[in-house]
Design a protein around this motif. Structure first.
Motif, mmCIF file in Angstrom:
data_model
loop_
_atom_site.group_PDB
_atom_site.id
_atom_site.type_symbol
_atom_site.label_atom_id
_atom_site.label_comp_id
_atom_site.label_asym_id
_atom_site.label_seq_id
_atom_site.Cartn_x
_atom_site.Cartn_y
_atom_site.Cartn_z
ATOM 1 N N GLY A 18 -26.773 -67.001 -41.862
ATOM 2 C CA GLY A 18 -27.196 -65.891 -42.718
ATOM 3 C C GLY A 18 -28.215 -65.001 -42.043
ATOM 4 N N ALA A 19 -29.184 -65.635 -41.344
ATOM 5 C CA ALA A 19 -30.194 -64.839 -40.648
ATOM 6 C C ALA A 19 -29.571 -64.010 -39.533
ATOM 7 N N LEU A 20 -28.679 -64.619 -38.756
ATOM 8 C CA LEU A 20 -28.014 -63.884 -37.679
ATOM 9 C C LEU A 20 -27.204 -62.718 -38.217
ATOM 10 N N ILE A 21 -26.433 -62.965 -39.288
ATOM 11 C CA ILE A 21 -25.596 -61.906 -39.862
ATOM 12 C C ILE A 21 -26.465 -60.770 -40.381
ATOM 13 N N ALA A 22 -27.572 -61.118 -41.069
ATOM 14 C CA ALA A 22 -28.455 -60.086 -41.617
ATOM 15 C C ALA A 22 -29.113 -59.281 -40.509
#
Length: 702
Positions: free
Chosen positions: A356-360
């Motif tokens: 999620g952090a990478l995608i955001a």
């Protein structure tokens, strides 16, 4: 009389425009050619300046780039006649050492429109005269010129197309950049400049190979990498501002040509926010996923990569914690299964959070990849303190929940599942410095896909990573072989503290590479304070067990812990300057990587070995010591005249991140060998041997 004139015009039309013989200027042939055999009064005809350039030489576009001069043509025309400026074809990038120019090689047509006055007399032939000036370059540049001419008849009706030059000019015009209904905007972003373009012509485009050619020199750094970010309706390019852009006020519009997907568009980007749909989907899939890696294969690679990740050196300290948790249960199969499931849940939950952090961050335009959190000195410092706290706990300085002396059902009932969940989460965090075989292509593919596909790949990676421990917890035969809990476990537990101390020491070393001596001093001081806090907390626990009041040491412990965290995390760490020159003192000399230096070395015809690495990447450091630092590698580099470039990703670097994505990687290590004349480099395995490196270097000269 009119019939006679019409007949003469028809005869001239059949004869066609009279083209003078091509002029040889020394390194090219030049001539004026026409698309049709005549022009009507008040009408127009397409003509072109044709250049046939010698092999290895080139001429220049309207913006020549870092050096050079655009081709010019000065006409001498009869009264009332006019010729438009060139319609410039899309140029090519022409790297010359550290510079990048824009121009043409081989044969090129520069079309124009010749317009006749309404009073032009049918039957007359107009003689066009013009002087063309060229700058023709190879390793040297030579100004050359040509006096050119073209005879164009005036005809009564539409003239037939010239069988040779009509189609050629039409093809050149069809391929030339076109105005399009594209919304474009630019925004300064620190040391970079973002150019966002969106519209129907770019809807669904993969963006591979997209490039912006500015209309005027000095607006951007022509030699800098243009990182590509796709969007559902367009794309965003990250540019490096040029000297003129930095020195002057921001221009009202950034004009030029956007080349993408075999087409080119004239754009004028105004300063302002990016149009909707110009970003958010990551780098182009062709660049990030060579070979057409799809979801099923990416999932398979992720599971295999997760399994192999258990064997990587960065995970060794956590293996001790896993072993301690299972041994603590001895033969209690139910408690062991609970721990296995909790460990797996911790792994999967943490992979979901990382994904999620990478995608955001990718959607926000950040250049991040696998292990991105370890590029932040505060995160590295925090992890070092966490590893130290775990080691102090295992050493018996303080306790978290029940101790291992009360192993068995009491341990499981008092929070063994929570501890296993935490162990799984921590295992993922410390595993990110490593990239196992099979992981690299799976992660590179995942980070340029829609969120659902990216999340699926990360879950598959987590499943593979958790599978061995979960399977062990559910294997009654293996559990039955475990020794019974007893007093020996206290010594075993304290022995397992030392891999955690080693992990803390390694993270402190990583921080020293990122933040220099000042950062090293801060984290060492914070570690001493944290150790005092742990000792005070242990004293409070022991006083409580003895029936005393633990308030004073507990309060002091909490204060010490807060001071330790504050010292480690605030204020911001200052980054030491990176070396800007060749490292002659290293066992194997190298130069710092830059796209400009790589271009210059390849232009010299030298083989190039590029090592994408980071101080926090354990796999990279193991390869460095095992396969890249020996005398055989140094000898192979020298004997084959191979240049060695090292791309250090220890700190955030958008250029390195973009280059990793271009080769289908989301993290390091990555090893590339460029052979002279080869379009694409050879990609070496993630796990190297000295022999494999030497063989690749010896083959690079062929």
């Amino acid at each position: 009389m009119r019939r006679i004139l019409a007949g003469l015009a028809a005869a001239l039309a059949l004869t066609g425009a009279s083209v003078a013989a091509p002029v040889d200027t020394g390194h090219l042939e030049a001539e004026l050619v026409a698309a049709a055999s005549g022009v009507t009064p008040g009408g127009s005809v397409r003509i072109a300046l044709r250049q046939k350039i010698d092999d290895g030489w080139h001429t220049y576009w309207r913006n020549p780039g870092d050096s050079g001069e655009a081709t010019r043509l000065a006409f001498t025309l009869p009264g009332g006649w006019s010729a438009s400026p060139f319609t410039w074809p899309t140029p090519r990038r022409l790297p010359v050492g550290p510079l990048v120019n824009y121009g043409y090689e081989g044969e090129v047509l520069l079309p124009m429109t010749l317009t006749a006055p309404a009073g032009a007399k049918v039957g007359e032939t107009v003689s066009l005269r013009g002087k063309a000036d060229f700058l023709v370059c190879e390793e040297i540049c030579i100004p050359e010129s040509a006096e050119l001419s073209l005879e164009v008849p005036v005809v009564a009706g539409p003239a037939p197309a010239d069988p040779r030059w009509g189609p050629a000019i039409a093809t050149a015009l069809a391929a030339a950049p076109k105005p399009a209904r594209l919304a474009a905007a630019y925004q300064p972003a620190g040391a970079t400049l973002t150019l966002a373009v969106a519209g129907a012509p770019l809807q669904g485009a993969d963006g591979a190979g997209a490039y912006f050619f500015p209309a005027t020199p000095g607006m951007i750094d022509h030699a800098a990498v243009q990182a590509i970010e796709r969007g559902p309706q367009g794309l965003t390019l990250t540019l490096t501002p040029g000297d003129d852009f930095k020195a002057a006020a921001a221009p009202p519009a950034l004009e030029g040509v956007l080349s993408v997907g075999g087409r080119a568009y004239e754009i004028a980007a105004a300063a302002g926010p990016a149009p909707a749909g110009a970003g958010g989907l990551g780098p182009p899939p062709r660049a990030a996923a060579p070979g057409g890696l799809g979801l099923p294969l990416a999932l398979a690679f992720a599971v295999l990569g997760g399994l192999v990740l258990n064997l990587m050196p960065c995970v060794f300290p956590i293996l001790a914690m896993k072993a301690a948790s299972l041994v603590g249960h001895g033969r209690e199969a139910r408690a062991a299964r609970l721990q296995g499931l909790a460990f797996g849940a911790g792994v999967l939950a943490t992979f979901v959070l990382l994904a999620g952090a990478l995608i955001a961050l990718k959607a926000a335009g950040a250049a991040v990849g696998w292990g991105f959190q370890l590029q932040s000195p505060p995160v590295v410092a925090g992890l070092a303190l966490l590893m130290l706290a775990v080691a102090l706990n295992l050493s018996g300085v303080f306790e978290v929940g029940a101790s291992l002396q009360g192993a068995g059902s009491d341990l499981a009932a008092r929070g063994g599942a929570a501890g296993a969940f935490f162990t799984g989460a921590l295992a993922v965090v410390v595993a990110t410095p490593c990239t196992a075989p099979f992981m690299a292509p799976a992660l590179g593919w995942a980070l340029v896909q829609p969120p659902a596909a990216s999340l699926a790949v990360f879950l598959a990676l987590g499943a593979g990573f958790a599978a061995p421990f979960v399977a062990l917890a559910f294997a009654p035969g293996l559990l039955a072989r475990l020794p019974k809990p007893g007093p020996w476990m206290d010594a075993f537990r304290k022995a397992l503290a030392f891999p955690m101390y080693a992990a803390a020491a390694w993270l402190v070393w990583v921080l020293a590479q990122q933040a220099g001596p000042d950062g090293l001093g801060r984290v060492l001081g914070a570690g001493v304070i944290l150790a005092a806090a742990a000792w005070l907390y242990g004293a409070a626990q022991r006083r409580l067990l003895a029936g005393g009041r633990p308030a004073a040491p507990a309060i002091a412990s909490a204060l010490f812990a807060v001071v330790a965290l504050a010292a480690a995390l605030w204020p911001a760490y200052a980054a030491p300057p990176l070396a800007g020159t060749a490292r002659a003192s290293a066992k194997v000399p190298f130069e710092p990587y830059s796209a400009e230096r790589l271009t210059a070395l390849r232009a010299e015809g030298r083989p190039v070995f590029v090592n994408f690495t980071a101080a926090w990447c354990v796999s990279c450091q193991v390869n460095e010591r095992v396969a890249l630092s020996g005398p055989k590698v140094a000898q192979a580099l020298g004997a084959n005249n191979v240049a060695y470039l090292k791309a250090d990703w220890t700190r955030k670097d958008a250029v390195i991140a973009a280059e990793l994505a271009r080769h289908g990687r989301a993290g390091v290590p990555l090893y590339l060998v460029y052979r002279p004349g080869a379009a694409e480099p050879q990609i070496l395995p993630n796990i190297l041997t000295e022999g494999a490196v030497v063989r690749a270097l010896e083959a690079s000269r062929s």
